[in-house]
Design a protein around this motif. Structure first.
Motif, PDB file in Angstrom:
ATOM      1  N   ILE A   1       0.841  -1.205   0.000  1.00  0.00           N
ATOM      2  CA  ILE A   1       0.000   0.000   0.000  1.00  0.00           C
ATOM      3  C   ILE A   1       0.870   1.247   0.000  1.00  0.00           C
ATOM      4  CG2 ILE A   1      -1.618   1.337   1.404  1.00  0.00           C
ATOM      5  CD1 ILE A   1      -2.846  -1.321   2.313  1.00  0.00           C
ATOM      6  N   ALA A   2       1.896   1.219   0.840  1.00  0.00           N
ATOM      7  CA  ALA A   2       2.794   2.380   0.931  1.00  0.00           C
ATOM      8  C   ALA A   2       3.527   2.613  -0.392  1.00  0.00           C
ATOM      9  CB  ALA A   2       3.794   2.179   2.063  1.00  0.00           C
ATOM     10  N   ALA A   3       3.929   1.516  -1.040  1.00  0.00           N
ATOM     11  CA  ALA A   3       4.658   1.641  -2.302  1.00  0.00           C
ATOM     12  C   ALA A   3       3.769   2.186  -3.420  1.00  0.00           C
ATOM     13  CB  ALA A   3       5.229   0.280  -2.707  1.00  0.00           C
ATOM     14  N   TYR A   4       2.445   1.970  -3.258  1.00  0.00           N
ATOM     15  CA  TYR A   4       1.510   2.394  -4.309  1.00  0.00           C
ATOM     16  C   TYR A   4       1.145   3.872  -4.203  1.00  0.00           C
ATOM     17  CZ  TYR A   4      -2.056   1.390  -7.841  1.00  0.00           C
ATOM     18  OH  TYR A   4      -2.779   1.342  -9.000  1.00  0.00           O
ATOM     19  N   LEU A   5       1.455   4.481  -3.074  1.00  0.00           N
ATOM     20  CA  LEU A   5       1.073   5.884  -2.868  1.00  0.00           C
ATOM     21  C   LEU A   5       1.791   6.796  -3.860  1.00  0.00           C
ATOM     22  CD1 LEU A   5       1.131   6.095   1.033  1.00  0.00           C
ATOM     23  CD2 LEU A   5      -0.819   5.655  -0.466  1.00  0.00           C
ATOM     24  N   ASP A   6       1.018   7.712  -4.453  1.00  0.00           N
ATOM     25  CA  ASP A   6       1.596   8.659  -5.413  1.00  0.00           C
ATOM     26  C   ASP A   6       0.595   9.797  -5.594  1.00  0.00           C
ATOM     27  OD1 ASP A   6       2.310  10.031  -7.840  1.00  0.00           O
ATOM     28  OD2 ASP A   6       3.604   8.339  -8.344  1.00  0.00           O
ATOM     29  N   ASP A   7       0.896  10.956  -5.030  1.00  0.00           N
ATOM     30  CA  ASP A   7      -0.041  12.087  -5.069  1.00  0.00           C
ATOM     31  C   ASP A   7      -0.342  12.534  -6.490  1.00  0.00           C
ATOM     32  OD1 ASP A   7       0.047  11.913  -2.364  1.00  0.00           O
ATOM     33  OD2 ASP A   7       1.116  13.798  -2.014  1.00  0.00           O
ATOM     34  N   ASP A   8       0.671  12.565  -7.351  1.00  0.00           N
ATOM     35  CA  ASP A   8       0.463  13.031  -8.728  1.00  0.00           C
ATOM     36  C   ASP A   8      -0.467  12.088  -9.486  1.00  0.00           C
ATOM     37  OD1 ASP A   8       2.095  15.200  -8.278  1.00  0.00           O
ATOM     38  OD2 ASP A   8       3.904  14.188  -9.036  1.00  0.00           O
ATOM     39  N   LYS A   9      -0.228  10.780  -9.359  1.00  0.00           N
ATOM     40  CA  LYS A   9      -1.095   9.812 -10.053  1.00  0.00           C
ATOM     41  C   LYS A   9      -2.505   9.815  -9.466  1.00  0.00           C
ATOM     42  CE  LYS A   9       2.573   6.780 -11.714  1.00  0.00           C
ATOM     43  NZ  LYS A   9       3.168   5.421 -11.712  1.00  0.00           N
ATOM     44  N   ALA A  10      -2.606  10.107  -8.165  1.00  0.00           N
ATOM     45  CA  ALA A  10      -3.923  10.218  -7.543  1.00  0.00           C
ATOM     46  C   ALA A  10      -4.701  11.376  -8.160  1.00  0.00           C
ATOM     47  CB  ALA A  10      -3.774  10.423  -6.038  1.00  0.00           C
ATOM     48  N   ALA A  11      -4.039  12.502  -8.337  1.00  0.00           N
ATOM     49  CA  ALA A  11      -4.691  13.670  -8.939  1.00  0.00           C
ATOM     50  C   ALA A  11      -5.110  13.381 -10.380  1.00  0.00           C
ATOM     51  CB  ALA A  11      -3.744  14.869  -8.892  1.00  0.00           C
TER      52      ALA A  11
ATOM     53  N   PHE B   1     -12.953  10.822  -1.659  1.00  0.00           N
ATOM     54  CA  PHE B   1     -14.090  10.087  -1.082  1.00  0.00           C
ATOM     55  C   PHE B   1     -15.406  10.802  -1.396  1.00  0.00           C
ATOM     56  CE2 PHE B   1     -10.547   8.704   1.648  1.00  0.00           C
ATOM     57  CZ  PHE B   1     -10.737   7.332   1.636  1.00  0.00           C
ATOM     58  N   SER B   2     -15.374  12.112  -1.292  1.00  0.00           N
ATOM     59  CA  SER B   2     -16.598  12.882  -1.548  1.00  0.00           C
ATOM     60  C   SER B   2     -17.039  12.741  -3.006  1.00  0.00           C
ATOM     61  CB  SER B   2     -16.350  14.353  -1.204  1.00  0.00           C
ATOM     62  OG  SER B   2     -17.503  15.119  -1.453  1.00  0.00           O
ATOM     63  N   ASN B   3     -16.082  12.793  -3.933  1.00  0.00           N
ATOM     64  CA  ASN B   3     -16.433  12.636  -5.343  1.00  0.00           C
ATOM     65  C   ASN B   3     -16.985  11.247  -5.630  1.00  0.00           C
ATOM     66  OD1 ASN B   3     -15.338  15.161  -5.493  1.00  0.00           O
ATOM     67  ND2 ASN B   3     -13.959  14.731  -7.199  1.00  0.00           N
ATOM     68  N   ARG B   4     -16.377  10.234  -5.006  1.00  0.00           N
ATOM     69  CA  ARG B   4     -16.888   8.878  -5.230  1.00  0.00           C
ATOM     70  C   ARG B   4     -18.295   8.735  -4.650  1.00  0.00           C
ATOM     71  NH1 ARG B   4     -13.357   3.765  -3.302  1.00  0.00           N
ATOM     72  NH2 ARG B   4     -14.057   4.495  -1.250  1.00  0.00           N
TER      73      ARG B   4
ATOM     74  N   TYR C   1     -12.056   7.138  -9.137  1.00  0.00           N
ATOM     75  CA  TYR C   1     -11.978   7.720  -7.799  1.00  0.00           C
ATOM     76  C   TYR C   1     -11.400   6.708  -6.804  1.00  0.00           C
ATOM     77  CZ  TYR C   1     -14.950  11.533  -9.531  1.00  0.00           C
ATOM     78  OH  TYR C   1     -15.452  12.603 -10.230  1.00  0.00           O
ATOM     79  N   THR C   2     -11.722   5.441  -7.011  1.00  0.00           N
ATOM     80  CA  THR C   2     -11.159   4.385  -6.152  1.00  0.00           C
ATOM     81  C   THR C   2      -9.647   4.305  -6.327  1.00  0.00           C
ATOM     82  OG1 THR C   2     -13.219   3.117  -6.244  1.00  0.00           O
ATOM     83  CG2 THR C   2     -11.218   1.918  -5.625  1.00  0.00           C
ATOM     84  N   GLU C   3      -9.190   4.438  -7.583  1.00  0.00           N
ATOM     85  CA  GLU C   3      -7.758   4.455  -7.854  1.00  0.00           C
ATOM     86  C   GLU C   3      -7.102   5.653  -7.159  1.00  0.00           C
ATOM     87  OE1 GLU C   3      -3.967   3.611  -9.637  1.00  0.00           O
ATOM     88  OE2 GLU C   3      -5.740   2.433  -9.136  1.00  0.00           O
ATOM     89  N   ALA C   4      -7.791   6.805  -7.193  1.00  0.00           N
ATOM     90  CA  ALA C   4      -7.260   7.998  -6.533  1.00  0.00           C
ATOM     91  C   ALA C   4      -7.133   7.773  -5.023  1.00  0.00           C
ATOM     92  CB  ALA C   4      -8.164   9.196  -6.819  1.00  0.00           C
ATOM     93  N   VAL C   5      -8.128   7.108  -4.433  1.00  0.00           N
ATOM     94  CA  VAL C   5      -8.095   6.822  -2.992  1.00  0.00           C
ATOM     95  C   VAL C   5      -6.924   5.913  -2.650  1.00  0.00           C
ATOM     96  CG1 VAL C   5      -9.292   5.574  -1.150  1.00  0.00           C
ATOM     97  CG2 VAL C   5     -10.553   7.215  -2.565  1.00  0.00           C
ATOM     98  N   LYS C   6      -6.686   4.902  -3.491  1.00  0.00           N
ATOM     99  CA  LYS C   6      -5.559   3.993  -3.246  1.00  0.00           C
ATOM    100  C   LYS C   6      -4.227   4.723  -3.334  1.00  0.00           C
ATOM    101  CE  LYS C   6      -7.790  -0.222  -4.961  1.00  0.00           C
ATOM    102  NZ  LYS C   6      -7.765  -1.254  -6.029  1.00  0.00           N
ATOM    103  N   ARG C   7      -4.145   5.652  -4.276  1.00  0.00           N
ATOM    104  CA  ARG C   7      -2.903   6.405  -4.456  1.00  0.00           C
ATOM    105  C   ARG C   7      -2.676   7.436  -3.353  1.00  0.00           C
ATOM    106  NH1 ARG C   7       0.775   4.164  -7.990  1.00  0.00           N
ATOM    107  NH2 ARG C   7      -0.217   3.523  -9.939  1.00  0.00           N
ATOM    108  N   ASN C   8      -3.784   7.979  -2.812  1.00  0.00           N
ATOM    109  CA  ASN C   8      -3.662   8.986  -1.749  1.00  0.00           C
ATOM    110  C   ASN C   8      -4.908   8.923  -0.867  1.00  0.00           C
ATOM    111  OD1 ASN C   8      -3.264  11.125  -0.067  1.00  0.00           O
ATOM    112  ND2 ASN C   8      -3.375  12.704  -1.640  1.00  0.00           N
ATOM    113  N   PRO C   9      -4.913   8.049   0.147  1.00  0.00           N
ATOM    114  CA  PRO C   9      -6.092   7.888   0.999  1.00  0.00           C
ATOM    115  C   PRO C   9      -6.301   9.025   1.998  1.00  0.00           C
ATOM    116  CG  PRO C   9      -4.317   6.462   1.753  1.00  0.00           C
ATOM    117  CD  PRO C   9      -3.831   7.110   0.493  1.00  0.00           C
ATOM    118  N   LYS C  10      -5.474  10.066   1.930  1.00  0.00           N
ATOM    119  CA  LYS C  10      -5.582  11.176   2.877  1.00  0.00           C
ATOM    120  C   LYS C  10      -6.322  12.378   2.297  1.00  0.00           C
ATOM    121  CE  LYS C  10      -3.178   9.045   6.048  1.00  0.00           C
ATOM    122  NZ  LYS C  10      -3.851   8.535   7.261  1.00  0.00           N
TER     123      LYS C  10
END
Length: 555
Positions: A361-371, A407-410, A393-402
């Motif tokens: 999960i930590a390795a998958y985090l990426d703010d740019d790809k989340a955006a 969550f609101s958009n999903r 939106y689920t992909e965005a959550v996985k990339r940046n769950p913070k």
């Protein structure tokens, strides 16, 4: 909304299929997803209760069974589920009472009849257990006693052993059925305090020095015993010296002793495992792994026992995990369990798997790809492609769950699909990250509006308005909700709306309030007294909430 109910039916069918196939864990998963979509469907809770029972998770089974009887108290099957869960927990009196309530509703219900008979028999057996010499041994505290005994504890991972103990708890007379099982005899001996040993029962830890066996007198006429491995006696003496140094954390001296033991008896792999333990303490993980690999490479030549190989694999797995090689650690620990199943190794495997999951999960985090995923989701949403939007939106959550906006958009996309329970949960997630995020609060209120939980919708619209008093959308939401409440007063009672409301703990608490119950009676019997109740702001708020929930009517 209707698509959500249809999806719940599909999930229920999947759960039933998994349950019939014996996959109780997957069945629970499907039923849980169905409940998220249809939280007032008593059949879903009943089915999940049965799956939990089959998996011997009786506390969870009981929670679901109680929910069934709350939603539909006139359904005999719900009481049957409650009886089964209570029986599993050992509450035979409670089980008998539950089955009896089911039979009051449906006297011919076979499940309640059979369940009641079984519970009564179990109650009698439990009462007679004190008369049986085995009753005290296999009493309620037997699991604690077994868990504290290092020789017996590994058996708790063996389902057939656990089932035999449970059967003897239910009926101590069945002890005689299992006397041929060496594990049961060993358990009986240990728990009863008898001082005799079972051949082959339990294995000591070869990493620690074992006390020498008491000397036995040789028979006068006996064939000469076979000698051990060449150099075994000298090797064992060196191993004991090494164990003593190991305990003192004098690791260099311990290694010298284990090396000497190997020189005296090179075919005994235990000494290599001892060396590996020393290297592990010294944080020389590569040397530790090398020692373990040497044990495994020479296992065939030296006819190494499976338990010894299991120790080598478990120790290798621990060293690999320390080095950060989680995949290698998991593979080694799984192989160890194949050779010999030990509770400690199973615990280490679960810890390694959790660490691997967290690392992935930590390795998958990426703010740019989340955006980027969020932007793709927004485009899909604008083009009315809501399933695709949810996926992005689920992909965005996985990339940046913070990020609360993901969550609101999903949630907004779920609402378009009529999946209000999923939408509400996403709103909750967004608000955990940003408690004053009005957009998520508004969407949560809208979810309650569309599921006709008007009392909750009003509460959330008003809560949001305190944060953003100039928000016209919130004011319109309150007005729209009040119109629906007033319109519903002249209509027939909506059973689904009432059922959902009665599942709300807040409404349940209000309906149990004796002062409020008296006030509601006054509305029918004493209008003058009823008017006095309405002058009390607190009582007026409670009554308005019940009206908004659809539980009471004013017309």
């Amino acid at each position: 909304f209707f698509s959500g109910l249809h999806m719940a039916d599909e999930l229920k069918a999947k759960g039933n299929a998994a349950f019939q196939a014996g996959d109780n864990e997957q069945a629970v998963n499907w039923f849980t997803q169905a409940i998220d979509l249809a939280p007032t469907n008593h059949i879903l809770y009943s089915n999940r209760s049965a799956a939990y029972c089959a998996d011997e998770k009786y506390a969870k089974a009981l929670d679901d069974a109680i929910k069934v009887t709350e939603i539909k108290p006139d359904w005999a099957k719900g009481w049957s589920r409650k009886g089964a869960a209570l029986h599993g927990k050992g509450d035979y009196a409670g089980a008998i009472e539950a089955y009896s309530k089911g039979l009051e509703i449906e006297p011919s219900n076979d499940a309640c009849k059979k369940g009641k008979e079984d519970a009564q028999a179990a109650q009698v057996n439990a009462g007679n257990s004190g008369l049986n010499p085995f009753g005290k041994i296999f009493g309620p505290d037997v699991w604690v006693k077994i868990g504290m005994n290092p020789k017996l504890k590994p058996y708790l991972d063996q389902p057939d052993y656990v089932n035999m103990i449970k059967m003897m708890q239910a009926n101590p007379q069945q002890m005689t059925m299992f006397l041929q099982d060496q594990r049961i005899m060993q358990t009986f001996a240990a728990l009863s305090g008898l001082n005799f040993d079972m051949a082959g029962a339990g294995e000591g830890d070869d990493d620690e020095p074992a006390p020498p066996p008491p000397p036995k007198p040789e028979p006068k006429k006996e064939a000469p015993k076979k000698e051990g491995l060449p150099g075994q006696n000298e090797a064992d003496r060196k191993k004991e010296e090494g164990n003593a140094f190991y305990k003192k954390k004098e690791f260099d001296k311990a290694l010298e002793c284990y090396e000497a033991a190997l020189e005296a008896c090179p075919t005994n792999s235990i000494y290599r495992i001892n060396k590996a333990a020393v290297y592990m303490e010294m944080k020389d993980y590569d040397q530790c792994i090398a020692c373990c690999d040497e044990v495994l490479e020479k296992a065939l030549d030296y006819r190494t026992d499976g338990q010894v190989k299991a120790k080598a694999l478990a120790r290798k797995g621990g060293a690999l995990q320390k080095k950060g090689d989680l995949d290698g650690a998991i593979a080694a620990l799984k192989s160890s369990l194949v050779e010999h199943r030990v509770a400690d190794t199973l615990t280490k495997l679960r810890a390694a798997e959790k660490a691997k999951k967290d690392a992935d999960i930590a390795a998958y985090l990426d703010d740019d790809k989340a955006a980027e995923a969020k932007e793709r989701g927004n485009e899909f949403f604008k083009n009315n492609k809501y399933p695709e939007a949810i996926a992005e939106y689920t992909e965005a959550v996985k990339r940046n769950p913070k990020d609360h906006t993901f969550f609101s958009n999903r949630a907004a996309a779920y609402m378009k699909m009529g999946e209000y329970n999923h939408a509400s949960k996403d709103c909750d997630s967004a608000l955990e990250l940003s408690p004053d995020f009005v957009k998520a609060m508004t969407r949560k209120a809208d979810c309650f509006y569309w599921t006709k939980e008007y009392h909750k919708a009003l509460e959330w619209y008003q809560k949001s308005l305190k944060i953003d008093p100039d928000n016209q959308q919130l004011r319109e939401g309150i007005e729209r909700t009040m119109r629906q409440i007033q319109a519903s007063q002249g209509q027939e009672m909506d059973e689904d709306q009432v059922r959902r409301a009665m599942a709300d703990p807040e409404i349940q608490a209000l309906m149990s309030d004796p002062v409020l119950q008296m006030a509601l009676r006054d509305f029918n019997e004493n209008p003058a007294a009823a008017q006095r109740h309405l002058q009390d702001p607190g009582m007026r708020a409670k009554i308005d909430k019940l009206i908004a929930a659809g539980v009471i009517r004013t017309a």
